[in-house]
Design a protein around this motif. Structure first.
Motif, PDB file in Angstrom:
ATOM      1  N   ASP A   1       0.736  -1.244  -0.073  1.00  0.00           N
ATOM      2  CA  ASP A   1       0.269  -0.373   0.059  1.00  0.00           C
ATOM      3  C   ASP A   1       0.414   1.029   0.125  1.00  0.00           C
ATOM      4  N   GLU A   2       0.572   2.438  -0.030  1.00  0.00           N
ATOM      5  CA  GLU A   2       0.755   3.709   0.040  1.00  0.00           C
ATOM      6  C   GLU A   2       1.931   3.586   1.231  1.00  0.00           C
ATOM      7  N   GLU A   3       2.097   3.430   2.461  1.00  0.00           N
ATOM      8  CA  GLU A   3       2.120   2.974   3.832  1.00  0.00           C
ATOM      9  C   GLU A   3       3.804   2.375   3.294  1.00  0.00           C
ATOM     10  N   GLY A   4       3.667   1.352   2.128  1.00  0.00           N
ATOM     11  CA  GLY A   4       4.356   0.348   2.592  1.00  0.00           C
ATOM     12  C   GLY A   4       4.502  -1.325   3.261  1.00  0.00           C
ATOM     13  N   LYS A   5       2.884  -0.951   3.229  1.00  0.00           N
ATOM     14  CA  LYS A   5       2.774  -2.367   4.479  1.00  0.00           C
ATOM     15  C   LYS A   5       2.365  -3.472   3.092  1.00  0.00           C
ATOM     16  N   LEU A   6       2.960  -4.765   3.738  1.00  0.00           N
ATOM     17  CA  LEU A   6       2.870  -5.542   2.676  1.00  0.00           C
ATOM     18  C   LEU A   6       1.174  -6.181   2.762  1.00  0.00           C
ATOM     19  N   ILE A   7       0.595  -5.820   1.493  1.00  0.00           N
ATOM     20  CA  ILE A   7      -0.698  -6.513   1.585  1.00  0.00           C
ATOM     21  C   ILE A   7      -0.880  -7.766   1.151  1.00  0.00           C
TER      22      ILE A   7
END
Length: 128
Positions: A108-114
């Motif tokens: 996502d935009e925050e770099g969290k793995l989706i």
């Protein structure tokens, strides 16, 4: 890409970068890519992953004599998402004559793995 409407266009995917063994693409999380409960559809994530792997393979083969097709894909859907943009980074982990294997991380935009995916793409001779 062709001028006709494709899944890539329908889902709003955008190609950001293509380099030797790496592809970066984005896709919106909106009415085109959500499942009925309002979250990013796992199938949309898989479509993004396979598209990135296929484009990457296409960049590494001879387009005059070879063509590529997705052979196998798996995906682990790690985190849900309701809106915004996801970014897929596909990296080649195996470049063979008849198959290529790609690891695709969608964040996502925050770099969290989706989503974490692996895709095998078949490379075959073009028919005359």
């Amino acid at each position: 890409m062709t001028k006709t409407q494709t899944l890539t266009q329908t889902l709003g995917m955008k190609l950001i970068e293509v380099s030797e063994g790496k592809v970066v693409m984005t896709m919106p999380v909106d009415e085109r890519t959500r499942q009925p409960f309002g979250y990013l559809h796992g199938g949309a994530s898989v479509a993004l992953a396979e598209t990135a792997a296929s484009i990457g393979t296409g960049h590494l083969i001879d387009p005059d004599t070879q063509i590529c097709f997705g052979l196998e894909i798996n995906a682990n859907h790690i985190k849900s998402k309701r809106d915004g943009i996801v970014t897929a980074v596909a990296e080649a982990v195996h470049r063979g004559r008849s198959t290529m294997v790609w690891e695709i991380k969608i964040r996502d935009e925050e770099g969290k793995l989706i989503c974490l995916s692996r895709c095998t793409v078949a490379v075959v001779p073009k028919k005359p």
